[in-house]
Design a protein around this motif. Structure first.
Motif, short mmCIF file in Angstrom:
data_model
loop_
_atom_site.label_atom_id
_atom_site.label_comp_id
_atom_site.label_asym_id
_atom_site.label_seq_id
_atom_site.Cartn_x
_atom_site.Cartn_y
_atom_site.Cartn_z
N TYR A 324 43.25 -21.10 -2.29
CA TYR A 324 42.75 -19.84 -1.73
C TYR A 324 43.86 -19.06 -1.01
O TYR A 324 43.94 -17.85 -1.08
N GLY A 325 44.73 -19.82 -0.32
CA GLY A 325 45.78 -19.16 0.46
C GLY A 325 46.78 -18.41 -0.41
O GLY A 325 47.38 -17.43 0.03
N ARG A 331 43.61 -12.65 -0.26
CA ARG A 331 44.35 -12.02 0.85
C ARG A 331 44.02 -10.54 0.96
O ARG A 331 43.73 -10.02 2.05
N GLY A 334 40.90 -9.48 2.57
CA GLY A 334 40.77 -9.81 3.99
C GLY A 334 39.97 -11.07 4.26
O GLY A 334 39.42 -11.24 5.34
N MET A 335 39.90 -11.97 3.26
CA MET A 335 39.14 -13.21 3.45
C MET A 335 40.07 -14.31 3.94
O MET A 335 41.24 -14.37 3.57
N HIS A 336 39.51 -15.20 4.77
CA HIS A 336 40.27 -16.37 5.20
C HIS A 336 39.40 -17.59 4.95
O HIS A 336 38.25 -17.66 5.41
N VAL A 337 39.93 -18.54 4.17
CA VAL A 337 39.17 -19.76 3.87
C VAL A 337 39.82 -20.92 4.62
O VAL A 337 40.99 -21.22 4.40
N ASP A 338 39.04 -21.55 5.48
CA ASP A 338 39.58 -22.65 6.26
C ASP A 338 39.42 -23.95 5.46
O ASP A 338 38.44 -24.67 5.60
#
Length: 815
Positions: A324-325, A331, A334-338
């Protein structure tokens, strides 16, 4: 192909417009992080897939595709924030926002790997299973809303691919032959086999290599439409100049390609061109979107089955592939997947199993299952039957299953029946048949022999089937369930030859309920919701089964199963034919009326309840086979149908509707398998999760009600759509768990409530309602295309669908 067009549009044709890049779902939706600079809200682009600098074989330019993009809506992410906080209901704006996020996370992998709607597949782990097929390990991913957060559900999946290489080899593997001339009509290729092969390969993309006018070799992708009826040397076509030529001659003279196998059939591609099989190559990573051949199902299951710990490791390893990174799309949006946090830790409870009650003569009258299992040692059925007259019909060759084998089988079955309380004496009526004539006549003759000596026909026919005896099985069931109204029990000769007592014990579970007996009931004290005498309850299970992809003329089949007794152990079924692929049950009202009146009749006649007290006060309706997008339709179409059925019978029960979902990718793993798992490493039977992964606004829960055997167990997902009974979460969870213990065919709790399981079985047995000698065609090659044909085909299926024999309609014939 559309994905390739959009990729070319964004990277090569108009990169200045598509920066930052949009995401595309592979069908008709494109999502952009900003409004695209179109003057009118719409713009058309011309896109080619071929390299325009390369010379063309025909002298014409490459094919031009027109792509039109139109602005249709804006998505406000704020709605998702409100939704997961529980401040907004699940409507179209929420659905569209979740869809967009799903497309964002799937965009990068779908550009790099073969994919279907929600999974993509890599060749890191593959398995060749023959028949021209290969299995690839894949990764499923889907964004799901939960309480206060959005989650990504990741799981491993399996893709069935056409094997890469020469098309000729793929076809030979599929028909199970080595000699290429086996694909030649001249050397005896039957039409039936050709049509079966055509169904298998139609729609495949192949690459052909040919030399153009400039002498340059050009590779062209083509899509297979069908197979020719004649070989390349016998297949003629007309050239533009008017003269006639065979396909083999054409390739020899114009392409300087003398065919190695000129008698082998050709493929016809989208343009109408005929190309010999040996000149086509299958590129790697092509998904087969048809049903896997039945004989390959075991291979697929073996590949897909992984122990819980191994599956979890595979999923965690897959996070590197999902990356995902590194996805520019994730990106840009604007999504951030932990993903560093690893699998989500959830709180679970383990429900107490219900106590089960057995019959008089049992060493223990009640038992408590452990890890979803119990046994029948020293136990008698709650209500065993007596069988005075029965016959055996053997369809295996006498050389393979002789008189000694038959006597062993009879003695083994009688001994197991005796152990569980069924009265069954050895039968003198044993017949060997070859299965060539009419099965119905052979069974009738066997019954007549019994009737002559015993003054009445048999109440049970035991049939021993040979390997691959599916057609005989269907004819036996049609004869027993539909024509004559007699219980039939089929045994496979390979299974019952010198079988152990455990095998016959399992057969007894089925025979007892087929003849009206009851194997076990939940002890009333442990499931008061079901057995409260002041609130008599009918539990219904409903399902719809659709035809396989490509079977356009086939209808869908529906079923409704419901208990008739106060102990929710004895069930009856109603089954219908309906419009192909229609999701809602069209005849639910008459089906509900039938099972409700049978419930009331049984309570009056068998349980001696007063007519006024026989009506149910509660209906619990478990619906299988509907997706979240169809929940609204269940409330708008099926709930009113059940209410109308109640009105027509002048009863007014309170209704609760639950949807049971099995086709999902949520899996639970015990944090400490030694301490918290069962022997298979899975979570224990009765594990319920209703918090961290449940719906932000609806009442739902996950329940893993069965003990693990092979692989990783899948919990059932229950969504409560409607509840006039105001059940608590605990009540519904315990009730559902209890119903997983009354499935008559096993001494294990099952994965879904028994009435739903039975509804599945009744649907899949719909073809037994058709006369095996009739004209309705269930073969693989029977397909219809246009609407008119489909409508007349539905009528033919409706006309051919024979009702159950009245004597079987009150019994669990489907067990």
């Amino acid at each position: 192909m559309t994905m390739d067009l959009v990729r070319r549009l964004q990277f090569d044709i108009a990169p200045q417009i598509f920066t930052p890049r949009c995401v595309y779902d592979g069908r008709k939706n494109i999502f952009s992080i900003r409004r695209l600079p179109f003057d009118t809200g719409s713009q058309e682009f011309e896109v080619t897939l071929a390299d325009t600098t390369a010379p063309s074989a025909s002298g014409k330019g490459p094919k031009v595709y027109k792509l039109k993009l139109t602005h249709v809506a804006e998505i406000n992410p704020e709605v998702l924030k409100r939704f997961i906080a529980g401040d907004q209901s699940h409507d179209n704006t929420v659905l569209t926002a979740i869809t967009a996020l799903n497309v964002v996370i799937r965009m990068q992998p779908t550009l790099n790997y073969p994919f279907n709607v929600r999974s993509f597949f890599t060749d890191r782990e593959t398995k060749d299973i023959g028949a021209g097929l290969q299995l690839w390990r894949g990764y499923f991913q889907s964004i799901r809303p939960a309480m206060g957060k959005m989650l990504i559900n990741v799981d491993i999946s399996t893709g069935t691919m056409y094997k890469a290489g020469r098309l000729l080899d793929v076809c030979l593997q599929y028909i199970g032959k080595n000699d290429p001339n086996a694909l030649s009509p001249k050397f005896g290729l039957p039409d039936r086999e050709r049509i079966r092969l055509q169904r298998f390969i139609s729609g495949i993309r192949v690459i052909t290599t040919h030399t153009n006018a400039s002498g340059v070799e050009v590779q062209t992708p083509r899509v297979i439409k069908k197979l020719s009826q004649a070989g390349a040397a016998a297949l003629t076509f007309q050239l533009r100049e008017g003269q006639s030529m065979t396909v083999a001659e054409y390739f020899a003279t114009t392409q300087n390609k003398r065919l190695q196998f000129p008698d082998v059939i050709c493929v016809e591609v989208g343009s109408g061109a005929l190309i010999p099989l040996e000149l086509c190559k299958v590129p790697p990573g092509q998904l087969m979107r048809k049903q896997v051949p039945p004989e390959k199902t075991k291979d697929v299951l073996d590949f897909a089955t992984k122990k819980p710990a191994d599956r979890l490791n595979s999923i965690v390893a897959g996070l590197q592939v999902l990356a995902y990174g590194q996805s520019e799309y994730v990106r840009e949006f604007g999504m951030h997947v932990d993903h560093t946090a690893g699998p989500l830790k959830v709180q679970a409870r383990i429900l107490k199993p219900p106590m089960l009650k057995y019959g008089a003569g049992s060493r223990q009258l009640t038992i408590t299952p452990r890890d979803g299992a119990w046994n029948m040692v020293d136990k008698k059925f709650f209500k065993p039957v007596s069988i005075d007259r029965w016959v055996v019909v053997i369809y295996e060759r006498q050389a393979r299953f002789n008189e000694n084998a038959a006597n062993d089988m009879i003695n083994g079955l009688c001994a197991s029946c005796r152990d569980v309380g069924i009265k069954l004496a050895p039968t003198p009526f044993v017949h060997w048949e070859n299965g060539q004539g009419r099965i119905a006549d052979q069974l009738k003759n066997a019954g007549a022999t019994c009737a002559q000596k015993m003054k009445a026909g048999p109440s049970l026919i035991v049939v021993v089937l040979p390997e691959g005896g599916n057609d005989i099985y269907t004819a036996v069931k049609h004869f027993g369930d539909i024509t004559m109204g007699v219980a039939t029990q089929c045994l496979k000769s390979s299974k019952c030859f010198r079988a152990k007592p455990q095998y016959y014990a399992n057969v007894c579970l089925k025979i007892n309920v087929k003849l009206g007996g009851i194997n076990t009931i939940p002890d009333p004290s442990s499931v008061s919701v079901l057995t409260d005498p002041h609130n008599p309850t009918i539990v219904m299970g409903a399902d719809v089964i659709h035809p396989a992809p490509g079977s356009d003329g086939r209808p869908s089949f529906t079923s409704l199963v419901a208990n008739v007794d106060s102990d929710t152990a004895k069930y009856i079924a109603a089954s219908r034919v309906q419009t192909s692929r229609a999701e809602m049950i069209e005849e639910l009202e008459p089906m509900s009326k039938h099972v409700l009146s049978m419930y009331m009749k049984y309570r009056e006649m068998a349980e001696r309840k007063a007519p006024g007290a026989s009506a149910p006060k509660r209906i619990i309706f478990y619906r299988d086979g509907v997706s979240e997008g169809q929940f609204k339709q269940v409330l708008e179409v099926e709930l009113p149908a059940i209410k109308k059925a109640c009105q027509s019978l002048n009863i007014d029960p309170k209704i609760t509707i639950l949807v049971v979902g099995k086709r999902h990718h949520v899996r639970f793993f015990p944090q400490n398998p030694q301490r918290d798992g069962d022997r298979s490493g899975n979570c224990r039977a009765g594990t319920v999760v209703d918090r961290e992964v449940s719906h932000p606004t609806e009442f739902d829960f996950y329940l893993q009600s069965h003990g693990g055997l092979l692989g990783t167990s899948r919990p059932a997902h229950y969504s409560v759509l409607y509840d006039e009974n105001n059940f608590s979460a605990d009540s519904l969870q315990n009730l559902s768990f209890a119903l997983c213990h009354v499935y008559a065919r096993s001494t294990r709790s099952v994965s879904i409530p028994a009435p739903v399981y039975y509804a599945d079985i009744v649907c899949s047995r719909a073809k037994n309602h058709y006369d095996p000698q009739g004209t309705v065609d269930f073969s693989d090659s029977a397909t219809q295309v246009d609407d008119g044909q489909a409508a007349s085909s539905l009528e033919a299926f409706r006309r051919g669908f024979k009702p159950l024999h009245p004597s079987q309609a009150t019994l669990m014939y489907f067990s």
